[in-house]
Design a protein around this motif. Structure first.
Motif, PDB file in Angstrom:
ATOM      1  N   VAL A 147       0.847  -1.179   0.000  1.00 20.88           N
ATOM      2  CA  VAL A 147       0.000   0.000   0.000  1.00 20.88           C
ATOM      3  C   VAL A 147       0.889   1.238   0.000  1.00 20.88           C
ATOM      4  CG1 VAL A 147      -1.988  -1.104   1.076  1.00 20.88           C
ATOM      5  CG2 VAL A 147      -0.194  -0.120   2.519  1.00 20.88           C
ATOM      6  N   LEU A 148       0.459   2.267  -0.694  1.00 22.44           N
ATOM      7  CA  LEU A 148       1.271   3.473  -0.868  1.00 22.44           C
ATOM      8  C   LEU A 148       0.387   4.696  -0.718  1.00 22.44           C
ATOM      9  CD1 LEU A 148       3.226   2.138  -3.926  1.00 22.44           C
ATOM     10  CD2 LEU A 148       4.233   2.600  -1.683  1.00 22.44           C
ATOM     11  N   VAL A 149       0.833   5.664   0.099  1.00 20.81           N
ATOM     12  CA  VAL A 149      -0.026   6.794   0.425  1.00 20.81           C
ATOM     13  C   VAL A 149       0.468   8.121  -0.112  1.00 20.81           C
ATOM     14  CG1 VAL A 149      -0.808   5.609   2.501  1.00 20.81           C
ATOM     15  CG2 VAL A 149       1.080   7.239   2.662  1.00 20.81           C
ATOM     16  N   THR A 150       1.634   8.148  -0.751  1.00 18.18           N
ATOM     17  CA  THR A 150       2.135   9.392  -1.328  1.00 18.18           C
ATOM     18  C   THR A 150       2.023   9.327  -2.838  1.00 18.18           C
ATOM     19  OG1 THR A 150       4.399   8.568  -1.447  1.00 18.18           O
ATOM     20  CG2 THR A 150       3.750   9.722   0.567  1.00 18.18           C
ATOM     21  N   THR A 151       2.066  10.472  -3.503  1.00 14.06           N
ATOM     22  CA  THR A 151       1.872  10.509  -4.952  1.00 14.06           C
ATOM     23  C   THR A 151       3.100  10.032  -5.718  1.00 14.06           C
ATOM     24  OG1 THR A 151       2.617  12.806  -5.033  1.00 14.06           O
ATOM     25  CG2 THR A 151       0.255  12.436  -4.777  1.00 14.06           C
ATOM     26  N   THR A 152       4.271  10.139  -5.134  1.00 14.49           N
ATOM     27  CA  THR A 152       5.514   9.883  -5.868  1.00 14.49           C
ATOM     28  C   THR A 152       5.586   8.514  -6.547  1.00 14.49           C
ATOM     29  OG1 THR A 152       6.698  11.402  -4.418  1.00 14.49           O
ATOM     30  CG2 THR A 152       8.031   9.858  -5.688  1.00 14.49           C
ATOM     31  N   PRO A 153       5.207   7.407  -5.881  1.00 12.35           N
ATOM     32  CA  PRO A 153       5.362   6.095  -6.532  1.00 12.35           C
ATOM     33  C   PRO A 153       4.397   5.846  -7.688  1.00 12.35           C
ATOM     34  CG  PRO A 153       5.172   5.887  -4.145  1.00 12.35           C
ATOM     35  CD  PRO A 153       4.744   7.261  -4.503  1.00 12.35           C
ATOM     36  N   TYR A 154       3.369   6.647  -7.817  1.00 14.45           N
ATOM     37  CA  TYR A 154       2.344   6.411  -8.837  1.00 14.45           C
ATOM     38  C   TYR A 154       2.779   7.031 -10.164  1.00 14.45           C
ATOM     39  CZ  TYR A 154      -0.625   4.852  -5.028  1.00 14.45           C
ATOM     40  OH  TYR A 154      -1.140   4.169  -3.960  1.00 14.45           O
ATOM     41  N   LYS A 155       2.974   6.166 -11.134  1.00 18.90           N
ATOM     42  CA  LYS A 155       3.452   6.609 -12.447  1.00 18.90           C
ATOM     43  C   LYS A 155       2.339   7.066 -13.365  1.00 18.90           C
ATOM     44  CE  LYS A 155       6.405   4.308 -14.791  1.00 18.90           C
ATOM     45  NZ  LYS A 155       7.091   3.215 -15.517  1.00 18.90           N
ATOM     46  N   TYR A 156       1.164   6.471 -13.199  1.00 18.26           N
ATOM     47  CA  TYR A 156       0.067   6.702 -14.145  1.00 18.26           C
ATOM     48  C   TYR A 156      -1.122   7.315 -13.423  1.00 18.26           C
ATOM     49  CZ  TYR A 156       2.984   3.252 -16.466  1.00 18.26           C
ATOM     50  OH  TYR A 156       4.063   2.585 -16.991  1.00 18.26           O
ATOM     51  N   TRP A 157      -1.756   8.296 -14.076  1.00 19.55           N
ATOM     52  CA  TRP A 157      -2.873   9.023 -13.481  1.00 19.55           C
ATOM     53  C   TRP A 157      -4.005   9.159 -14.485  1.00 19.55           C
ATOM     54  CZ3 TRP A 157      -2.926  10.872  -8.430  1.00 19.55           C
ATOM     55  CH2 TRP A 157      -1.722  10.757  -7.727  1.00 19.55           C
ATOM     56  N   GLY A 158      -5.237   9.113 -13.966  1.00 17.79           N
ATOM     57  CA  GLY A 158      -6.389   9.401 -14.796  1.00 17.79           C
ATOM     58  C   GLY A 158      -6.622  10.903 -14.881  1.00 17.79           C
ATOM     59  N   GLN A 159      -7.666  11.267 -15.605  1.00 14.12           N
ATOM     60  CA  GLN A 159      -7.957  12.679 -15.832  1.00 14.12           C
ATOM     61  C   GLN A 159      -8.798  13.282 -14.701  1.00 14.12           C
ATOM     62  OE1 GLN A 159      -9.737  10.260 -17.076  1.00 14.12           O
ATOM     63  NE2 GLN A 159     -11.847  10.899 -16.666  1.00 14.12           N
ATOM     64  N   GLY A 160      -9.355  12.441 -13.857  1.00 16.14           N
ATOM     65  CA  GLY A 160     -10.132  12.915 -12.723  1.00 16.14           C
ATOM     66  C   GLY A 160     -11.627  12.947 -12.992  1.00 16.14           C
ATOM     67  N   THR A 161     -12.405  12.803 -11.925  1.00 19.81           N
ATOM     68  CA  THR A 161     -13.859  12.900 -12.006  1.00 19.81           C
ATOM     69  C   THR A 161     -14.337  13.749 -10.824  1.00 19.81           C
ATOM     70  OG1 THR A 161     -15.929  11.640 -12.205  1.00 19.81           O
ATOM     71  CG2 THR A 161     -14.268  10.744 -10.714  1.00 19.81           C
ATOM     72  N   GLN A 162     -15.263  14.663 -11.102  1.00 23.16           N
ATOM     73  CA  GLN A 162     -15.722  15.610 -10.091  1.00 23.16           C
ATOM     74  C   GLN A 162     -16.765  14.964  -9.185  1.00 23.16           C
ATOM     75  OE1 GLN A 162     -14.840  19.038  -9.502  1.00 23.16           O
ATOM     76  NE2 GLN A 162     -16.065  18.700  -7.650  1.00 23.16           N
ATOM     77  N   VAL A 163     -16.565  15.119  -7.887  1.00 27.04           N
ATOM     78  CA  VAL A 163     -17.560  14.711  -6.891  1.00 27.04           C
ATOM     79  C   VAL A 163     -17.952  15.963  -6.111  1.00 27.04           C
ATOM     80  CG1 VAL A 163     -17.970  13.405  -4.775  1.00 27.04           C
ATOM     81  CG2 VAL A 163     -16.718  12.355  -6.688  1.00 27.04           C
ATOM     82  N   THR A 164     -19.251  16.256  -6.107  1.00 30.62           N
ATOM     83  CA  THR A 164     -19.752  17.423  -5.381  1.00 30.62           C
ATOM     84  C   THR A 164     -20.827  16.969  -4.402  1.00 30.62           C
ATOM     85  OG1 THR A 164     -19.325  18.856  -7.294  1.00 30.62           O
ATOM     86  CG2 THR A 164     -20.801  19.698  -5.580  1.00 30.62           C
ATOM     87  N   VAL A 165     -20.639  17.300  -3.132  1.00 27.67           N
ATOM     88  CA  VAL A 165     -21.587  16.906  -2.093  1.00 27.67           C
ATOM     89  C   VAL A 165     -22.220  18.181  -1.538  1.00 27.67           C
ATOM     90  CG1 VAL A 165     -21.936  15.646   0.051  1.00 27.67           C
ATOM     91  CG2 VAL A 165     -20.114  14.946  -1.533  1.00 27.67           C
TER      92      VAL A 165
END
Length: 126
Positions: free
Chosen positions: A106-124
């Motif tokens: 398990v990894l909690v920092t952004t550094t080890p993650y090589k690939y990212w999606g474009q994101g999806t908006q969540v509004t509550v």
């Protein structure tokens, strides 16, 4: 190379639920840790949840423990984030991320993650 596409975001009232999906393509999907991060306006991107490639280990930030559940279906190349009891402070753009084959914890920092999606908006709404 891994491509990630998130879906499932939207507008929901406080106390409601949403399930985010992250569809991955590429040969390395099953050999890596996956994570969900979020970024609210004017704030830094923050860790939400992570899951190992086997699904045997998960970890959550304190503010979502007991409300969010991360899971993965390697046969479908998809990672999910089930979000229950949503609060206005959960409002953010949610990003899916993958490490590729280099990690099995398990990894909690952004550094080890090589690939990212474009994101999806969540509004509550309150």
């Amino acid at each position: 190379q891994v491509q990630l596409v998130e879906s499932g975001g939207g507008l929901v009232q406080a106390g409601g639920s949403l399930r985010l999906s992250c569809a991955a393509s590429g040969r390395t999907f099953t050999s890596g840790t996956m994570g969900w991060f979020r970024q609210a306006p004017g704030k830094e991107r923050e860790f939400v949840a992570t899951i190992t490639w086997s699904g045997s280990s998960t970890y959550y930030t304190d503010s979502v423990k007991g409300r969010f559940t991360i899971s993965r279906d390697n046969a479908k190349n998809t990672v999910y984030l089930q979000m229950n009891s949503l609060r206005p402070e959960d409002t953010a753009v949610y990003y899916c991320a993958a490490t590729g084959p280099s990690y099995s914890t398990v990894l909690v920092t952004t550094t080890p993650y090589k690939y990212w999606g474009q994101g999806t908006q969540v509004t509550v709404s309150s």
